[in-house]
Enzyme design. Structure first.
Site, PDB file in Angstrom:
ATOM      1  CB  ILE A 193      98.955  -2.912  -4.486  1.00 45.27           C
ATOM      2  CG1 ILE A 193     100.209  -2.159  -4.585  1.00 45.27           C
ATOM      3  CG2 ILE A 193      98.637  -3.009  -6.012  1.00 45.27           C
ATOM      4  CD1 ILE A 193     101.026  -3.412  -4.269  1.00 45.27           C
ATOM      5  CB  SER A 194     100.635   3.092  -3.117  1.00 48.90           C
ATOM      6  OG  SER A 194      99.934   3.481  -2.223  1.00 48.90           O
ATOM      7  CD  GLN A 195     101.329   6.022 -10.130  1.00 48.39           C
ATOM      8  OE1 GLN A 195     100.624   6.690  -9.910  1.00 48.39           O
ATOM      9  NE2 GLN A 195     102.194   6.275 -11.337  1.00 48.39           N
TER      10      GLN A 195
END
Ligand code: SAH
Length: 218
Positions: A67-69
């Site tokens: 999951i992207s930052q």
């Protein structure tokens, strides 16, 4: 499954995350409001990481992806210059967190994921959360020709180059954000298709993404 819960503690943690992103230079108030509203803890399956859901970091999700930052999600959204009603193509649905942020900004989101288990899980998750987005299982290199053209395109995995077929699906005056580079670190490119159809590329700095894979959908 229990109904998803979002309590005062989560809301407080989100407010803190928004302040962290502000300090890091995010200025688009609509993007900050979206990050302040979308319950990121409900996009993380591994309970080992739940307590860190509102830290500004990436986490593992199924199929070896991440999951992207939040900072990356915010910057990609800000660079796109999104308006309510924009038709947005997302390549790399993953957990659906970025999808939810785009939907919260009032965009009509079309998102493609190559891993079938992730596609299925995220479709179910967004439906349960009442988030509207059209999800597709397929290869993002091909884009979605039937839904094109798009006002905006966001690629959330590191691509070896800017895929020609995605450029073709960008409306005149449209923008694409795409991390480009084959190593562990990519350059975030903002690609603008001007009124004459010419492409203008701007380099917006170094970021880290999982790779955009070329083989067919799995
Ligand atoms: N926006 C997502 C990021 C997930 S990581 C989130 O915040 O959760 C990037 C995703 O891109 C992974 O799920 C990976 O499976 C997907 N991906 C990689 N190559 C792809 C391709 N060619 N087509 C579609 N999705 C792809």
């Amino acid at each position: 499954m229990n109904a998803p819960s979002d309590n005062y503690r989560h809301q407080g943690l989100r407010r803190r995350l928004v302040e962290v992103l502000r300090k890091r230079g995010v200025i688009d108030e609509a993007v900050l409001a979206a990050i302040g509203s979308v319950p990121r803890h409900l996009f993380i399956d591994d309970t080992a990481f739940l307590s860190m859901a509102y830290e500004d970091t990436a986490f593992p999700i199924p199929c070896g992806q991440t999951i992207s930052q939040p900072y990356t999600v915010a910057i990609q959204s800000e660079l796109l210059g999104l308006m309510p009603g924009h038709r947005v193509l997302e390549v790399g649905t993953g957990s659906g967190y970025q999808t939810a942020v785009l939907a919260h900004l009032g965009c009509k989101v079309f998102s493609v994921e190559r891993h079938k288990p992730l596609y299925l899980q995220t479709k179910d998750r967004l439906a349960r959360l009442g988030i509207r987005a059209a999800l597709f299982h397929g290869d993002g290199y091909a884009g979605l020709p039937k839904e094109a053209p798009f006002d905006r395109i966001i690629v959330t995995c590191g691509a070896p180059e800017v895929p020609e077929r995605l450029v073709e699906q960008l409306r005149t005056g449209g923008r694409m954000v795409i991390p480009v580079g084959e190593g562990e670190v990519q350059r975030m490119l903002l690609v603008h298709r001007d009124q004459q159809g010419a492409l203008i590329r701007l380099d917006k700095g170094a970021f880290r993404f999982v790779p955009m894979l070329k083989d067919k959908a799995v």
